[in-house]
Design an enzyme around this catalytic site. Structure first.
Site, PDB file in Angstrom:
ATOM      1  CE  LYS A 170      13.320  -0.408   0.529  1.00 29.97           C
ATOM      2  NZ  LYS A 170      12.443  -1.530   0.958  1.00 29.97           N
ATOM      3  CG  ASN A 186      -2.078  -9.943  14.678  1.00 31.73           C
ATOM      4  OD1 ASN A 186      -0.886  -9.660  14.625  1.00 31.73           O
ATOM      5  ND2 ASN A 186      -3.025  -9.106  14.294  1.00 31.73           N
ATOM      6  CB  SER A 242       3.956  -2.231  13.948  1.00 32.74           C
ATOM      7  OG  SER A 242       3.485  -2.632  12.709  1.00 32.74           O
ATOM      8  CG  MET A 251      11.159 -11.905  10.045  1.00 30.71           C
ATOM      9  SD  MET A 251      12.916 -11.932   9.652  1.00 30.71           S
ATOM     10  CE  MET A 251      12.946 -11.034   8.120  1.00 30.71           C
ATOM     11  CG  ASP A 267      11.425  -1.931  10.410  1.00 31.74           C
ATOM     12  OD1 ASP A 267      10.882  -1.409  11.406  1.00 31.74           O
ATOM     13  OD2 ASP A 267      10.852  -2.020   9.309  1.00 31.74           O
ATOM     14  CE  LYS A 273       8.270  -0.326  13.727  1.00 32.12           C
ATOM     15  NZ  LYS A 273       8.253  -0.778  12.325  1.00 32.12           N
TER      16      LYS A 273
HETATM   17  P1  NAD Z   1       0.862  -3.928   8.936  1.00 31.38           P
HETATM   18  O1  NAD Z   1       0.528  -2.544   9.378  1.00 31.38           O
HETATM   19  O2  NAD Z   1       0.213  -4.475   7.731  1.00 31.38           O
HETATM   20  O3  NAD Z   1       0.566  -4.942  10.164  1.00 31.38           O
HETATM   21  C1  NAD Z   1       0.994  -4.606  11.468  1.00 31.38           C
HETATM   22  C2  NAD Z   1       1.086  -5.840  12.350  1.00 31.38           C
HETATM   23  O4  NAD Z   1       1.549  -5.439  13.642  1.00 31.38           O
HETATM   24  C3  NAD Z   1      -0.241  -6.511  12.599  1.00 31.38           C
HETATM   25  O5  NAD Z   1      -0.012  -7.855  12.910  1.00 31.38           O
HETATM   26  C4  NAD Z   1      -0.766  -5.745  13.813  1.00 31.38           C
HETATM   27  O6  NAD Z   1      -1.720  -6.485  14.546  1.00 31.38           O
HETATM   28  C5  NAD Z   1       0.500  -5.565  14.606  1.00 31.38           C
HETATM   29  N1  NAD Z   1       0.526  -4.354  15.422  1.00 31.38           N
HETATM   30  C6  NAD Z   1       0.200  -3.090  15.044  1.00 31.38           C
HETATM   31  N2  NAD Z   1       0.403  -2.236  16.071  1.00 31.38           N
HETATM   32  C7  NAD Z   1       0.876  -2.985  17.099  1.00 31.38           C
HETATM   33  C8  NAD Z   1       1.267  -2.689  18.425  1.00 31.38           C
HETATM   34  N3  NAD Z   1       1.241  -1.433  18.896  1.00 31.38           N
HETATM   35  N4  NAD Z   1       1.690  -3.690  19.209  1.00 31.38           N
HETATM   36  C9  NAD Z   1       1.748  -4.963  18.745  1.00 31.38           C
HETATM   37  N5  NAD Z   1       1.397  -5.307  17.471  1.00 31.38           N
HETATM   38  C10 NAD Z   1       0.958  -4.325  16.679  1.00 31.38           C
HETATM   39  O7  NAD Z   1       2.439  -3.971   8.833  1.00 31.38           O
HETATM   40  P2  NAD Z   1       3.348  -4.932   7.941  1.00 31.38           P
HETATM   41  O8  NAD Z   1       3.593  -4.300   6.623  1.00 31.38           O
HETATM   42  O9  NAD Z   1       2.833  -6.312   8.010  1.00 31.38           O
HETATM   43  O10 NAD Z   1       4.744  -4.824   8.739  1.00 31.38           O
HETATM   44  C11 NAD Z   1       4.910  -5.433  10.000  1.00 31.38           C
HETATM   45  C12 NAD Z   1       6.223  -4.982  10.611  1.00 31.38           C
HETATM   46  O11 NAD Z   1       7.308  -5.427   9.797  1.00 31.38           O
HETATM   47  C13 NAD Z   1       6.396  -3.460  10.702  1.00 31.38           C
HETATM   48  O12 NAD Z   1       6.989  -3.154  11.943  1.00 31.38           O
HETATM   49  C14 NAD Z   1       7.349  -3.130   9.565  1.00 31.38           C
HETATM   50  O13 NAD Z   1       8.069  -1.960   9.793  1.00 31.38           O
HETATM   51  C15 NAD Z   1       8.219  -4.357   9.590  1.00 31.38           C
HETATM   52  N6  NAD Z   1       8.967  -4.640   8.357  1.00 31.38           N
HETATM   53  C16 NAD Z   1      10.205  -5.157   8.504  1.00 31.38           C
HETATM   54  C17 NAD Z   1      10.954  -5.439   7.389  1.00 31.38           C
HETATM   55  C18 NAD Z   1      12.319  -6.049   7.536  1.00 31.38           C
HETATM   56  O14 NAD Z   1      13.053  -6.170   6.554  1.00 31.38           O
HETATM   57  N7  NAD Z   1      12.689  -6.492   8.696  1.00 31.38           N
HETATM   58  C19 NAD Z   1      10.439  -5.186   6.109  1.00 31.38           C
HETATM   59  C20 NAD Z   1       9.150  -4.684   5.993  1.00 31.38           C
HETATM   60  C21 NAD Z   1       8.414  -4.421   7.142  1.00 31.38           C
END
Ligand code: NAD
Length: 329
Positions: A75, A167, A207, A227, A230, A234
């Site tokens: 990927k 949130n 995030s 979850m 990553d 973080k």
């Molecule tokens: P998004 O940008 O759509 O949403 C971000 C989320 O994090 C929201 O709930 C927001 O309120 C919160 N947020 C943003 N900045 C923040 C901060 N400084 N402190 C606390 N909370 C904060 O992102 P998304 O696409 O929903 O992804 C969320 C997370 O999941 C990201 O960290 C992304 O990298 C991670 N992710 C992990 C996997 C995995 O396989 N584990 C896969 C995809 C995404």
């Protein structure tokens, strides 16, 4: 069955992925590959992730080989923070699948929808194998793009009656509330402490770079799927939780370096030997939850083999349903 064809390359668009692959397909594919990883039949190659010095982008590769499913691929993609202003998703990815016998490129599959689907499947697999059977209250920490996928997949694993959510940006919660309502579940926005006190299963998908949920707030018997973490730096939960919980991960090496466990390991609270691969529970070489009072924690960091697994299924289904035509490369 793999997506391999003898007659050319399949190009499977994002739209076709959304059309053909369902949550149970993603669940089965992710569960199978986690099992294969724990048996040593599938392995992820080292992840490459680089700031390219243009458009503030992070670009990289997640790659691996699943000998059990005969899926080989990569990927490629990353994060382009300026995309939203252009009407595009910030996360962009594409999966390339190769024939393990010949090295020929057999499919190019849009990876954006599949990333959300496979990430939700990962926490769902953990809930299926580790949460108490009588779990009724689902706690959601996070309300961004991934959260609704997480919610939809989680509620298929237990007879949940209620969703409690918190949130850091409360204005984002109504979207999650709408999905809960669509699924026929009561929804309540709560404080993070209140969430810990009520939830039988918690998913964190933010995030964040600092703990949002403290160990003392979690009640006995809870299953928590972390979850969002990553990347190095973080963090979503109190590292002390790793001491009070029995800890599982998709891939231990990734969990302790870029996953949620990185902090508990760095501070010496736990060591690598305190984590169990979820695949061991899937393969029944580890019993999983041992009592109704045990707290179980799953660190879902997101591995390349998950992407390849769901992309392979999407390519196969698209071909079987006559939605793609092989082209010569
Ligand atoms: P998004 O940008 O759509 O949403 C971000 C989320 O994090 C929201 O709930 C927001 O309120 C919160 N947020 C943003 N900045 C923040 C901060 N400084 N402190 C606390 N909370 C904060 O992102 P998304 O696409 O929903 O992804 C969320 C997370 O999941 C990201 O960290 C992304 O990298 C991670 N992710 C992990 C996997 C995995 O396989 N584990 C896969 C995809 C995404």
């Amino acid at each position: 069955m793999s997506a391999n064809t003898d007659d050319g390359l399949l190009i499977v668009s994002e739209e076709i992925c959304e059309q053909v692959i369902r949550r149970p397909d993603a669940f089965s594919a992710v569960e199978a590959v986690f099992g294969a990883m724990a048996r040593g039949d599938a392995y992820n190659f080292p992840v490459v992730r680089e700031a390219i010095g243009h458009a503030d982008a992070l670009y990289g590769f997640k790659s691996g080989f699943d000998r059990a499913g005969m899926v080989l691929g990569v990927k490629a993609g990353g994060y382009w923070p300026g995309n939203m202003a252009k009407g595009l998703t910030n996360h962009q990815s594409t999966v390339c699948l190769f024939d393990p016998d010949t090295g020929r490129l057999v499919a190019l599959v849009g990876g954006n929808y599949l990333t959300a689907l496979r990430t939700a499947a990962s926490s769902a697999v953990s809930i299926a194998h580790l949460a108490r059977k009588d779990a009724k209250v689902l706690g959601m920490v996070g309300a961004g793009h991934q959260s609704t996928f997480q919610l939809r997949a989680a509620v298929e694993q237990r007879d949940f009656e209620r969703v409690v959510a918190w949130n850091p940006h409360p204005d984002m919660l109504p979207r999650l509330a709408a999905v809960a309502e669509e699924l026929g579940l009561a929804f309540e926005a709560v404080t993070p402490e209140g969430l810990g006190a009520q939830a039988d299963v918690i998913i964190t998908i933010t995030s964040a770079f600092e703990p949002l949920i403290m160990a003392d707030w979690i009640k006995p018997g809870t299953h928590i799927a972390c979850m969002g973490t990553d990347t190095k730096g973080k963090q979503e939960v109190d590292p002390a939780l790793f001491k009070s919980a029995t800890v599982f991960a998709d891939e231990i090496a990734q969990s302790i370096t870029i996953g949620e466990a990185q902090h508990a390991v760095a501070s010496g609270l736990i060591g690598e030997g305190d984590l169990t691969a979820i695949g061991e529970v899937i393969n029944a070489t580890h019993p999983g939850r041992s009592s109704d009072d045990e707290i179980t924690l799953f660190d879902g960091t997101g591995v390349g083999l998950q992407d390849l697994a769901v992309a392979s299924v999407a390519a196969r289904l698209a071909r079987e349903q006559g939605l793609v035509t092989p082209v010569a490369l």
